[in-house]
Scaffold this active site. Structure first.
Site, PDB file in Angstrom:
ATOM      1  N   TYR A 195       0.664  -1.108   0.113  1.00 10.36           N
ATOM      2  CA  TYR A 195       0.042  -0.089  -0.018  1.00 10.36           C
ATOM      3  C   TYR A 195       0.661   1.165  -0.029  1.00 10.36           C
ATOM      4  CZ  TYR A 195      -4.148   2.838   1.601  1.00 10.36           C
ATOM      5  OH  TYR A 195      -5.167   3.781   1.489  1.00 10.36           O
ATOM      6  N   CYS A 196       0.854   1.982  -0.948  1.00  7.55           N
ATOM      7  CA  CYS A 196       1.320   3.244  -1.272  1.00  7.55           C
ATOM      8  C   CYS A 196       2.975   3.213  -0.999  1.00  7.55           C
ATOM      9  CB  CYS A 196       0.922   4.339  -0.103  1.00  7.55           C
ATOM     10  SG  CYS A 196       1.512   6.081  -0.139  1.00  7.55           S
TER      11      CYS A 196
END
Length: 429
Positions: A195-196
């Protein structure tokens, strides 16, 4: 003098400097809005009159409290507690080292998937965004689908870890959790999710593993959520990324060996100043209101840090130099990084209104890997577009389809059908 929206475009500057000037011009216009000042905000004047000044007195009290906290409050932080109404899906810490803890969540179904799902959240945020509340917990949803889920909780480093490098986050973080999950579940490979910034780290890990040409690969297939690997146009944060600003940050990190998470959080808030700063200035200080409790905003201010060496590498090599997409320009943990070596199937997710990882930039992962790529564009933004549980009637929508290396984002979107509902179901199916 009235601000003209086209004035920046007429200035003789290069594209990067124009983006910076445009960003700063918007900040000035937003800051000077009459709504931000008691004497020019009709609602604030009306409230002050109706309450005999009590609204302004309470606003001053709120201001003093926020000055002590060092930030503009966005939520009632007293309303939340980890383990009580945040991060309450049952799980256990099954491994830890000086960089992270690894949590395991067991499936709630009678039959389970053989391969576990390993999640790498951003190392500048707390992991529990993935388990924020039962009604929008991605972890809870996954265990109810039959997945064994492992999630990294990154340590909040102090001065003693100022020396920790990206190499350590890769080998003792991302690689280690894959190894532990495989050992516990007795499988040859896992499915990994990043994530990210956690996805950027996972992308490096995939290239690092591909360089070794080990068979079978320990990560059979992978998912990226709002992840940049090409930092050539990273959105409004580009205004903050210059050689001078990075040098200033590096000097600031010298004292403690890290940059405080509040500083990073404030930077991201300025990217959407009207909704994340000035709105609260108006309601907290001019109207004398207390921000309502909101779990996502509570998580947003519960920041972690990156060690000095890692943070400097991240800013310089990714944002400033954009070396991650250049084959062999980076060497991490003894191996040159080439995203083009990655052949493991990839499911990538971007979000329509993302101001941190613009979706057209996250789409570019398909241009740099040799893997088959399915891209999904979800409605909403960087957080709420990911926290998109299936509900009836559907509240969200998404586009999803295969991507070829030659495709650009807008033609790809036009070729896809807009589907009602949650991308979570598409992902698991």
């Amino acid at each position: 003098m009235l601000f003209r929206s086209d004035i920046v475009g007429r200035v003789a500057l290069d594209a990067h400097e124009k983006r910076k000037l445009s960003f700063l011009a918007r900040q000035l216009v937003d800051a000077m809005s009459p709504a931000n000042f008691a004497w020019s905000n009709p609602e604030a004047l009306k409230l002050a009159h109706e309450t005999d000044g009590a609204s302004l007195r309470q606003g001053l009290h709120n201001l003093a409290s926020d000055i002590e906290k060092g930030m503009v409050s966005m939520t009632d932080d007293a309303a939340f507690e980890i383990g009580r109404n945040l991060a309450i899906t049952p799980g256990a810490v099954i491994f830890e080292n000086e960089y992270m803890q690894l949590l395991q969540y067991r499936p709630t179904t009678d039959t389970v998937f053989e391969r576990p799902l390993v999640m790498v959240p951003p190392c500048i945020n707390k992991y529990y965004i993935l388990d924020i509340a039962p009604d929008k917990s991605l972890i809870r949803y996954l265990v109810h689908q039959g997945f064994t889920v492992f999630v990294t909780s990154w340590k909040n480093p102090g001065s003693d870890l100022r020396h920790v490098k990206m190499d350590d986050y890769l080998t003792q973080g991302a690689l280690k959790i894959v190894s532990v999950a495989r050992d516990i579940c007795g499988t040859d490979a896992v499915h990994a999710v990043g994530y990210c910034i956690g996805g950027t780290l996972l992308s490096m890990l995939q290239a690092w593993l591909a360089r070794d040409n080990t068979s079978p690969l320990p990560v059979a297939h992978w998912t990226l959520l709002t992840t940049l690997v090409d930092f050539s146009s990273p959105g409004d944060i580009d205004a903050f990324i210059t050689a001078d600003s990075i040098e200033w940050l590096e000097q600031r990190m010298q004292e403690n060996g890290y940059l405080d998470g509040k500083d990073m959080g404030t930077t991201f808030r300025w990217l959407r100043a009207n909704s994340l700063i000035w709105r609260y200035v108006m309601h907290n200080y001019l109207y004398g209101e207390t921000p309502p409790p909101m779990d996502v905003l509570q998580w947003n201010v519960d920041c972690t840090r990156l060690p000095q060496a890692t943070h400097s590498f991240y800013l310089r090599e990714f944002y400033l130099n954009n070396h991650l997409i250049v084959p062999d320009a980076l060497t991490v943990a003894g191996r040159p990084i080439d995203l083009g070596l990655i052949e493991a199937p990839l499911y990538a997710v971007g979000t329509e209104q993302d101001h941190i990882s613009p979706w057209r930039e996250t789409f570019k992962i398909a241009h740099h890997v040799s893997a088959p790529v399915r891209y999904t564009l979800a409605s909403s933004g960087h957080i709420l577009g990911i926290l998109s549980p299936p509900v009836k009637p559907p509240k969200r929508y998404y586009w999803s389809g295969a991507v070829t290396p030659e495709q650009d984002p807008d033609p790809w979107q036009q070729a896809q059908e807009r589907l009602p509902g949650s991308w979570w179901d598409d992902w698991c199916n």
